[in-house]
Design an enzyme around this catalytic site. Structure first.
Site, short mmCIF file in Angstrom:
data_model
loop_
_atom_site.label_atom_id
_atom_site.label_comp_id
_atom_site.label_asym_id
_atom_site.label_seq_id
_atom_site.Cartn_x
_atom_site.Cartn_y
_atom_site.Cartn_z
N ASP A 1 1.08 -1.24 0.08
CA ASP A 1 0.06 -0.13 0.19
C ASP A 1 0.75 1.18 0.06
O ASP A 1 1.92 1.23 -0.19
CB ASP A 1 -0.81 -0.40 1.21
CG ASP A 1 -2.22 0.73 1.04
OD1 ASP A 1 -2.54 0.63 1.82
OD2 ASP A 1 -2.11 1.40 0.34
C1 GLC Z 1 -4.50 4.51 -0.73
C2 GLC Z 1 -5.38 3.11 0.08
C3 GLC Z 1 -5.08 2.06 -0.58
C4 GLC Z 1 -5.13 2.62 -1.87
C5 GLC Z 1 -3.58 3.50 -2.07
C6 GLC Z 1 -3.24 4.04 -3.88
O1 GLC Z 1 -3.51 4.50 0.52
O2 GLC Z 1 -4.83 2.53 1.19
O3 GLC Z 1 -6.38 1.20 -1.06
O4 GLC Z 1 -5.16 1.94 -3.38
O5 GLC Z 1 -2.90 4.14 -1.45
O6 GLC Z 1 -4.23 5.32 -4.22
#
Ligand code: GLC
Length: 747
Positions: free
Chosen positions: A281
């Site tokens: 993430d």
């Molecule tokens: C965010 C979220 C994730 C998302 C990623 C990219 O913090 O936790 O669900 O896909 O970053 O935006």
């Protein structure tokens, strides 16, 4: 780094080779292309493939790094012309011509916004969910996006957590079915089709169990719960061919998912045979420093790679540290080769090496296509849950000519789309006010009463009350602005915000028939407001076409069929609250004294001594799977193919379902099972099948559920996943609290 760690690195290298083999049925041509390309790549070019960056905003700003092969994927670049320029640099100006993978959070639509996933789950209709994902893929790919960070498969039983909006609710089976539908919708029949996009099963794993519903908080999920509740939707997504997984932010029992090898390698690849790639993430690798799980960025890169991470989203630890770590023998190049293989495999499967470019002429015909809007309206219509309808206030009949439309969500085009909307345009979002004003034969008296859901300025309530008095019926649109749910938006108090409760109370006091339509990103504690309203329609942020869907439902052109994907608490203090709970040694029998019934100076042991809250009771406000219709349905006596089955046998459950009312409608028939005794205490009920059945007034359909005994298997620490012989019960009903138990045995 100490010697033990070096030895560890070599050990990981050996295991990595074992894990580098693709899933059975892999494409031999792709694998040989990967081998050939890998053999030409420098270490820096390999590490560049593991690096994902968010668009710097201009092609020029990224051009040098793309040309040098230091970027493997870019998220948040959605201008087709820019995507093509970046791909041309990657394909024609870099040394080896490896295409970029362009990604975006397309969570419930790209331009045409569908209900938030929690609302799509409320449809209990995997086909409409698959169609929604297909529409999202068609629109996103027309912008150059070929990878979405969806479906979000976090089972969640705590409505304080803002991200319940993005998931499919509290139940592993419903989440699995909807997650598979989304994977199939995004990836289509052929991943190489330019209108297909790679899915991403996230957040792996357990993120929805954040303590106190506070986002990013620690989780403490023990092994059996992990296996029986939180992992199954991800296993289903892997089996459905999801091409990517995303490691979650949370530490579970002290181990951040991004550094958890047991999860990212042993289970995901070793047990499930996953051969796509794992992305972290956003900076979740770097956050292992804050977790206190790593001391420096070198350890971040080492632990993430050793755990099984392939691509690093926005921590830059891989590009910063891996070249030196390889040179110093802290990690092996074999591990990096393995990660590169996984990423290249997905790029080949997407057809990016043959055609990384987007047809820039597509967007105008694809964005908001009439068929897309129609699908979004259907999804919004099916997502609506009728929670109350006293005296058949709904649907409005021909006697209703003047409708007061009030409340902060009546004309909130941005907020009705819900959380995680980057590319949907609010000027395309049709609100209930707009939709109702377009209908013939009724006049609309509009007075919002409050400007937005958190508005505490009560000056406008008098106008709303006046509008109610001048009308035949009142429809109050309340709920949450989009910003109050989603990532980083957890709430300690999940009652209606601002002066909305006062608005409902004052409208109720007029004595006019009051319909409350709630648009929110989560279950809210609305017991008092439900009591004051004559009818309640609940929409989990319905998206672009929410208005037309609601107008159809209020005026009888559609019949509500949604069912709750999450239990609704009476009070936030009951949370976490969910239907598939264990019985405990002191189950509540429903006759317990509530706080106002307790006599003065009651003796210490005079109360029920069972498991409930004195001031809330045991039951929720509304149970999982609950939802009314304008018509009524009758369930015939279920018949079992046998009252005993072998461990490898199958049970068939047949029953008649009849529409006994005056409206055509759809009922979601649900099959629940209980394992009465096991090597672990088992939940009092678990959803095992469901089916939407459309019925005309008076029509009866014969419904059959097939239930292999294998579906009743569970995982227990000693013996892994297995079917245990014993006594079971099953229910066939329209929600998780109704129906009568029927006994059967597994021998
Ligand atoms: C965010 C979220 C994730 C998302 C990623 C990219 O913090 O936790 O669900 O896909 O970053 O935006």
């Amino acid at each position: 780094m100490n010697t033990i760690f070096k030895l560890g690195a070599c050990a990981f290298a050996l295991v990595a080779v074992a894990c580098s083999k693709p899933q059975s049925g892999a494409n031999a041509e792709i694998e040989s292309n990967i081998d050939a390309l890998l053999s030409q790549m420098t270490l820096d070019e390999k590490i560049g493939q593991l690096n994902q960056v968010s668009s710097y905003g201009s092609v020029e700003a990224m051009a040098d790094e793309v040309r040098a092969g230091r970027i493997g994927s870019i998220l948040n670049e959605i201008e087709p012309a820019n995507v093509n320029r970046l791909q041309r640099i990657a394909m024609e100006e870099s040394r080896l011509g490896i295409p970029l993978l362009i990604a975006r959070d397309v969570i419930h639509g790209f331009k045409t916004i569908f209900p938030i996933p929690l609302g799509q789950a409320a449809t209990f209709d995997p086909e409409i969910v698959r169609e929604g994902a297909r529409v999202a893929a068609a629109e996103a790919s027309a912008a150059g996006v070929r990878w979405t960070f969806s479906p979000m498969l976090d089972v969640a039983r705590d409505a304080r957590w803002g991200r319940v909006a993005e998931g499919n609710g509290e139940d592993p089976y419903l989440t699995s079915v909807m997650g598979v539908a989304m994977v199939r919708g995004y990836q289509g029949d052929t991943l190489g089709n330019p209108a297909s996009i790679a899915a991403c099963a996230k957040h792996f794993v357990g993120y929805g169990a954040a303590e106190s519903g506070k986002d990013y908080n620690s989780t403490n999920i023990p092994p059996a719960q992990l296996r029986n509740v939180y992992l199954p939707p991800f296993e289903a997504a892997a089996a459905a061919g999801a091409q990517t997984f995303m490691s979650s932010f949370n530490d579970n029992d002290g181990v951040p998912a991004t550094g958890n090898r047991a999860l990212l390698t042993d289970i995901l690849r070793g047990e499930w045979g996953f051969d796509g790639f794992v992305v972290t993430d956003w900076n979740s690798a770097g956050e292992m420093l804050s977790h206190g799980f790593c001391a420096d960025s070198a350890e971040v890169a080492t632990k993430a790679l050793n755990a099984g991470v392939d691509m690093d989203m926005m921590s830059f630890a891989f590009v910063k540290e891996l070249p030196r770590l390889v040179k110093e023998g802290m990690v092996s190049e074999v591990q990096i080769d393995n990660a590169v293989r996984n990423i290249l495999r997905v790029k080949y499967r997407l057809g990016l090496f043959d055609n990384p470019y987007v047809d820039e002429s597509l967007r105008d015909s694809v964005f908001y296509a009439p068929s897309h809007l129609a699908a979004a309206k259907q999804a919004a219509t099916e997502s609506a849950v009728l929670l109350k309808n006293d005296n058949h206030v709904l649907p409005f009949g021909s006697n209703v000519k003047r409708i007061a439309v009030v409340g902060p969500m009546a004309d909130a085009p941005h907020d009705q789309m819900g959380t995680w909307v980057f590319d949907g345009d609010k000027d395309k979002s049709i609100t209930p006010l707009t939709a109702l004003r377009e209908r013939k034969g009724i006049s609309i008296n509009y007075a919002p009463g409050l400007a937005y859901s958190r508005d505490n300025n009560k000056a406008g309530i008098a106008q709303a009350v006046a509008a109610a008095r001048q009308s035949d019926v009142v429809v109050a649109f309340v709920g949450e602005e989009a910003i109050l749910s989603g990532e980083a938006h957890s709430l300690a108090d999940i009652s209606l915000k601002g002066a909305q409760r006062q608005l409902i109370a004052d409208l109720s006091a007029t004595g006019k028939p009051l319909v409350m339509v709630v648009m929110a990103g989560r279950p809210l504690t609305i017991a008092d407001e439900v009591a004051k309203a004559d009818a309640v329609l609940y929409m989990f942020h319905p998206g672009t076409m929410g208005g037309p869907a609601i107008a159809d439902l209020l005026l009888g052109d559609a019949n509500p069929s949604g069912k709750l994907p999450m239990t609704f608490p009476r009070m936030v203090g009951q949370v976490p609250i969910y239907y598939a709970h264990n019985n405990t040694g002191r189950p509540c029998y429903g006759s317990e004294a509530l706080i106002n019934d307790i006599p003065l100076e009651a003796g210490q042991t005079s109360l029920g001594n069972t498991s409930y809250h004195l001031d809330a009771g045991f039951d929720p406000l509304f149970p999982f799977g609950y939802g009314q219709s304008y018509t009524t349905f009758a369930y015939g006596e279920p018949h079992l193919s046998s009252d005993h089955i072998a461990k490898d046998g199958k049970l068939t459950v047949d029953f008649d379902l009849t529409n006994t009312g005056d409206y055509e409608g759809a009922e979601v028939a649900q099959l629940y099972v209980r394992d009465l005794h096991g090597s672990l205490a088992r939940p009092v009920k678990e959803l095992k099948r469901f089916q939407r059945v459309n019925l005309k007034p008076g029509e009866t359909q014969h419904v059959t559920f097939e239930l292999p005994a294998e579906d009743l298997a569970f995982w227990n620490p000693e013996e892994k996943r297995h079917v245990e012989p014993g006594q079971f019960q099953l229910w066939v009903a329209g929600d998780s609290q109704s129906g009568q138990p029927i006994a059967f045995t597994i021998e």
